[in-house]
Design a protein around this motif. Structure first.
Motif, mmCIF file in Angstrom:
data_model
loop_
_atom_site.group_PDB
_atom_site.id
_atom_site.type_symbol
_atom_site.label_atom_id
_atom_site.label_comp_id
_atom_site.label_asym_id
_atom_site.label_seq_id
_atom_site.Cartn_x
_atom_site.Cartn_y
_atom_site.Cartn_z
ATOM 1 N N GLU A 165 -1.798 18.286 -1.464
ATOM 2 C CA GLU A 165 -2.361 19.091 -0.379
ATOM 3 C C GLU A 165 -2.957 18.226 0.724
ATOM 4 O OE1 GLU A 165 -5.109 21.926 -1.852
ATOM 5 O OE2 GLU A 165 -3.625 23.020 -3.056
ATOM 6 N N HIS A 166 -3.670 17.177 0.312
ATOM 7 C CA HIS A 166 -4.368 16.362 1.313
ATOM 8 C C HIS A 166 -4.389 14.904 0.879
ATOM 9 C CE1 HIS A 166 -7.649 14.769 3.829
ATOM 10 N NE2 HIS A 166 -7.289 15.712 4.674
ATOM 11 N N GLU A 198 -2.060 11.965 12.451
ATOM 12 C CA GLU A 198 -2.944 12.811 11.646
ATOM 13 C C GLU A 198 -2.554 14.278 11.791
ATOM 14 O OE1 GLU A 198 -7.288 11.956 10.873
ATOM 15 O OE2 GLU A 198 -7.470 13.557 12.366
ATOM 16 N N GLY A 199 -2.535 14.999 10.678
ATOM 17 C CA GLY A 199 -2.183 16.420 10.688
ATOM 18 C C GLY A 199 -1.392 16.801 9.458
ATOM 19 N N CYS A 200 -0.700 17.967 9.539
ATOM 20 C CA CYS A 200 0.026 18.494 8.386
ATOM 21 C C CYS A 200 1.533 18.346 8.578
ATOM 22 C CB CYS A 200 -0.322 19.973 8.176
ATOM 23 S SG CYS A 200 -2.075 20.229 7.753
ATOM 24 N N TYR A 201 2.208 17.922 7.512
ATOM 25 C CA TYR A 201 3.645 17.699 7.512
ATOM 26 C C TYR A 201 4.310 18.693 6.550
ATOM 27 C CZ TYR A 201 2.657 13.345 9.947
ATOM 28 O OH TYR A 201 2.235 12.426 10.872
ATOM 29 N N HIS A 259 0.835 -1.199 0.000
ATOM 30 C CA HIS A 259 0.000 0.000 0.000
ATOM 31 C C HIS A 259 0.869 1.247 0.000
ATOM 32 C CE1 HIS A 259 -2.468 3.235 1.745
ATOM 33 N NE2 HIS A 259 -3.475 2.620 1.130
ATOM 34 N N ALA A 260 1.951 1.246 0.791
ATOM 35 C CA ALA A 260 2.838 2.404 0.861
ATOM 36 C C ALA A 260 3.550 2.617 -0.466
ATOM 37 C CB ALA A 260 3.851 2.213 1.984
ATOM 38 N N SER A 261 3.994 1.555 -1.117
ATOM 39 C CA SER A 261 4.693 1.665 -2.393
ATOM 40 C C SER A 261 3.778 2.226 -3.468
ATOM 41 C CB SER A 261 5.236 0.295 -2.821
ATOM 42 O OG SER A 261 6.143 -0.196 -1.853
ATOM 43 N N CYS A 262 2.540 1.730 -3.517
ATOM 44 C CA CYS A 262 1.574 2.228 -4.497
ATOM 45 C C CYS A 262 1.270 3.698 -4.243
ATOM 46 C CB CYS A 262 0.283 1.398 -4.437
ATOM 47 S SG CYS A 262 0.504 -0.304 -4.981
ATOM 48 N N SER A 263 1.092 4.049 -2.967
ATOM 49 C CA SER A 263 0.811 5.437 -2.614
ATOM 50 C C SER A 263 1.951 6.337 -3.038
ATOM 51 C CB SER A 263 0.581 5.544 -1.108
ATOM 52 O OG SER A 263 0.454 6.892 -0.719
ATOM 53 N N LYS A 264 3.187 5.892 -2.799
ATOM 54 C CA LYS A 264 4.358 6.689 -3.165
ATOM 55 C C LYS A 264 4.424 6.869 -4.674
ATOM 56 C CE LYS A 264 8.283 4.782 -3.631
ATOM 57 N NZ LYS A 264 9.537 4.027 -3.420
ATOM 58 N N ALA A 265 4.189 5.808 -5.449
ATOM 59 C CA ALA A 265 4.272 5.878 -6.900
ATOM 60 C C ALA A 265 3.245 6.847 -7.469
ATOM 61 C CB ALA A 265 4.087 4.484 -7.499
ATOM 62 N N VAL A 266 2.012 6.778 -6.949
ATOM 63 C CA VAL A 266 0.960 7.683 -7.418
ATOM 64 C C VAL A 266 1.325 9.130 -7.122
ATOM 65 C CG1 VAL A 266 -1.429 8.373 -7.079
ATOM 66 C CG2 VAL A 266 -0.853 5.959 -7.261
ATOM 67 N N GLN A 267 1.827 9.366 -5.906
ATOM 68 C CA GLN A 267 2.194 10.729 -5.535
ATOM 69 C C GLN A 267 3.294 11.268 -6.440
ATOM 70 O OE1 GLN A 267 2.993 11.247 -1.316
ATOM 71 N NE2 GLN A 267 1.567 9.601 -0.827
ATOM 72 N N VAL A 268 4.318 10.468 -6.687
ATOM 73 C CA VAL A 268 5.439 10.908 -7.524
ATOM 74 C C VAL A 268 4.972 11.223 -8.931
ATOM 75 C CG1 VAL A 268 7.626 10.210 -8.562
ATOM 76 C CG2 VAL A 268 7.179 9.722 -6.150
ATOM 77 N N SER A 308 15.855 28.399 1.581
ATOM 78 C CA SER A 308 14.928 27.287 1.860
ATOM 79 C C SER A 308 13.646 27.424 1.049
ATOM 80 C CB SER A 308 14.589 27.243 3.353
ATOM 81 O OG SER A 308 15.747 27.006 4.119
ATOM 82 N N LYS A 309 13.182 26.259 0.584
ATOM 83 C CA LYS A 309 11.894 26.174 -0.110
ATOM 84 C C LYS A 309 11.103 25.056 0.567
ATOM 85 C CE LYS A 309 14.246 27.324 -4.437
ATOM 86 N NZ LYS A 309 13.813 28.722 -4.495
ATOM 87 N N GLN A 310 9.813 25.287 0.787
ATOM 88 C CA GLN A 310 9.044 24.293 1.540
ATOM 89 C C GLN A 310 7.674 24.050 0.943
ATOM 90 O OE1 GLN A 310 8.948 26.150 5.472
ATOM 91 N NE2 GLN A 310 6.794 26.704 5.181
ATOM 92 N N GLY A 311 7.153 22.865 1.268
ATOM 93 C CA GLY A 311 5.800 22.478 0.883
ATOM 94 C C GLY A 311 5.122 21.779 2.050
ATOM 95 N N GLN A 312 3.850 21.537 1.908
ATOM 96 C CA GLN A 312 3.101 20.943 3.025
ATOM 97 C C GLN A 312 2.064 19.958 2.519
ATOM 98 O OE1 GLN A 312 0.190 23.200 5.663
ATOM 99 N NE2 GLN A 312 1.923 23.025 7.079
ATOM 100 N N THR A 313 1.943 18.846 3.247
ATOM 101 C CA THR A 313 0.926 17.824 2.968
ATOM 102 C C THR A 313 0.189 17.496 4.257
ATOM 103 O OG1 THR A 313 2.195 16.815 1.174
ATOM 104 C CG2 THR A 313 0.499 15.464 2.195
ATOM 105 N N CYS A 314 -1.124 17.501 4.204
ATOM 106 C CA CYS A 314 -1.942 17.149 5.367
ATOM 107 C C CYS A 314 -2.558 15.768 5.142
ATOM 108 C CB CYS A 314 -3.041 18.180 5.595
ATOM 109 S SG CYS A 314 -2.402 19.840 5.951
ATOM 110 N N ILE A 315 -2.499 14.918 6.157
ATOM 111 C CA ILE A 315 -3.080 13.577 6.029
ATOM 112 C C ILE A 315 -4.194 13.378 7.058
ATOM 113 C CG2 ILE A 315 -0.907 12.648 5.174
ATOM 114 C CD1 ILE A 315 -0.584 11.196 7.830
ATOM 115 N N THR A 316 -5.202 12.674 6.625
ATOM 116 C CA THR A 316 -6.290 12.257 7.507
ATOM 117 C C THR A 316 -6.172 10.754 7.702
ATOM 118 O OG1 THR A 316 -7.758 14.009 6.721
ATOM 119 C CG2 THR A 316 -8.790 12.114 7.794
#
Length: 371
Positions: free
Chosen positions: A30-31, A106-109, A3-12, A120-128
């Motif tokens: 974003e989420h 749960e929260g924003c990373y 599940h983690a590998s599939c999630s990573k591939a989709v995100q990339v 520095s350059k930054q981004g943010q992802t929030c997970i439920t």
């Protein structure tokens, strides 16, 4: 891990489609939704301008504390919290994997890329964090015994109330029991005295004792969660009534006996006859099924045999039922009756002989006293 590998591939893949228009920026979903108890990957991609170099990558958790840091190309520089790992990823892409996601994740990373010389350059992802309701497989119970139905939800922190409902075979749905935060389990009046509900917002167990035929049907456990809303799953219960077979026989004509084996059960039992090494039956058994008003079925199996057969061999009625580990055998062998008659006769004769001997001894004793 799959599940983690599939999630990573989709995100990339999604992020790579976006980077062409985002020069000098960090892209990240974003989420996202993560399943409790499983591994989950977070991905960020930085787009550098010509001449820039990436010196360091930092990840901050939901409390803005350091989750993981490293220097690209230097595996020995990786440091961070124990439940987070750095995952191999393409250039200018940072992927971390959170092991066994829980409610506290749960929260924003925030992902921070330290780029020289622009800074520095930054981004943010929030997970439920989400969970599914899991239940027992479909169950069977014997009427008069105990049955326990269980379901579970991995995020009790989000549960406001658990409700169990029963749906009969006719489609009639009724509420059985419920349990809410800071309260005791509530049992509906028709079920009080024989239904119990565990006081848990995670692993819920509904116990019925004694089980009745009307308890058969499907049970839905409904978790009222916030903010995601209702989550539910269903388990079905089958109720068995075990057979208690009886055998009888009667003479229908000279030399002919009609044997009957009867059984009341739910579901209907299967009756077969076992005639020990003989073929003096008169045709195949005749089976009749009569539905009873209480949900059980009366099964009658009739076998016609020659009367001499019962004196020579063993005749048994075998009753098979889904609720039994092995069939019930009921014998109608008349040799047992003959043996019992002989035993009674021998015992009677012996008793008479003993009485006669006692009488003779008594007479002798009286004569000696008279002399």
């Amino acid at each position: 891990m799959i599940h983690a590998s599939c999630s990573k591939a989709v995100q990339v893949c999604l992020l790579l489609l976006m980077v062409g228009r985002l020069q000098g920026r960090v892209t990240a979903p974003e989420h996202l939704k993560a399943q409790v108890g499983e591994s989950f990957a977070l991905t960020c991609i930085v787009v550098r301008e010509r001449g820039e170099s990436l010196r360091q990558v930092r990840w901050l958790d939901v409390k803005n504390q350091t989750l993981l840091t490293y220097q690209p190309g230097n595996r020995d520089s990786v440091s961070g919290q124990q439940h987070v790992e750095l995952t191999v990823s393409p250039k200018d892409t940072s992927v971390i994997t959170i092991q066994r996601v829980s409610f506290r994740d749960e929260g924003c990373y925030t992902c921070i890329f330290d780029v020289h010389p622009s800074g520095s350059k930054q981004g943010q992802t929030c997970i439920t964090v989400t969970s599914q309701v899991s239940v027992d497989r479909n169950k069977t119970a014997v009427s008069g015994k105990k049955a326990s139905l269980s379901c579970s939800y991995g995020l009790p922190e989000k549960v406001q109330q658990i409700t169990w409902r029963h749906t009969s075979a006719l489609g009639v749905s009724t509420e059985v029991a419920s349990f809410a935060k800071q309260s005791d389990p509530m049992i509906e009046p028709p079920y009080q005295g024989r239904v119990w509900l565990s006081a848990s917002l995670s692993d819920s167990q509904l116990t019925i004792q004694p089980v009745a035929i009307q308890d058969e049907g499907c049970y839905t456990c409904l978790y009222s969660t916030h903010p995601e809303g209702p989550k539910s799953s269903t388990v079905c219960l089958s109720t068995y009534v075990l057979p208690k077979p009886q055998v009888s026989y009667k003479t229908t004509s000279p030399g002919v006996i009609e044997a009957n084996c009867t059984s009341v059960s739910r579901p209907p039992a299967e009756i077969v006859w076992n005639v020990e090494g003989d073929n003096r039956t008169m045709g195949s058994p005749v089976t009749t099924q009569l539905p009873q008003g209480d949900g059980t079925t009366l099964v009658i199996s009739t076998l016609t045999v020659q009367s001499g057969l019962l004196k020579d061999v063993s005749v048994k009625c075998l009753v098979h039922h889904k609720g039994l580990e092995s069939p019930i055998a009921v014998s109608m062998n008349t040799k047992i009756g003959t043996a019992l008659t002989i035993l009674i006769s021998v015992t009677t004769v012996a008793a008479l002989l003993v009485l006669s001997l006692c009488f003779c001894l008594w007479k002798c004793f009286l004569r000696k006293e008279a002399d």
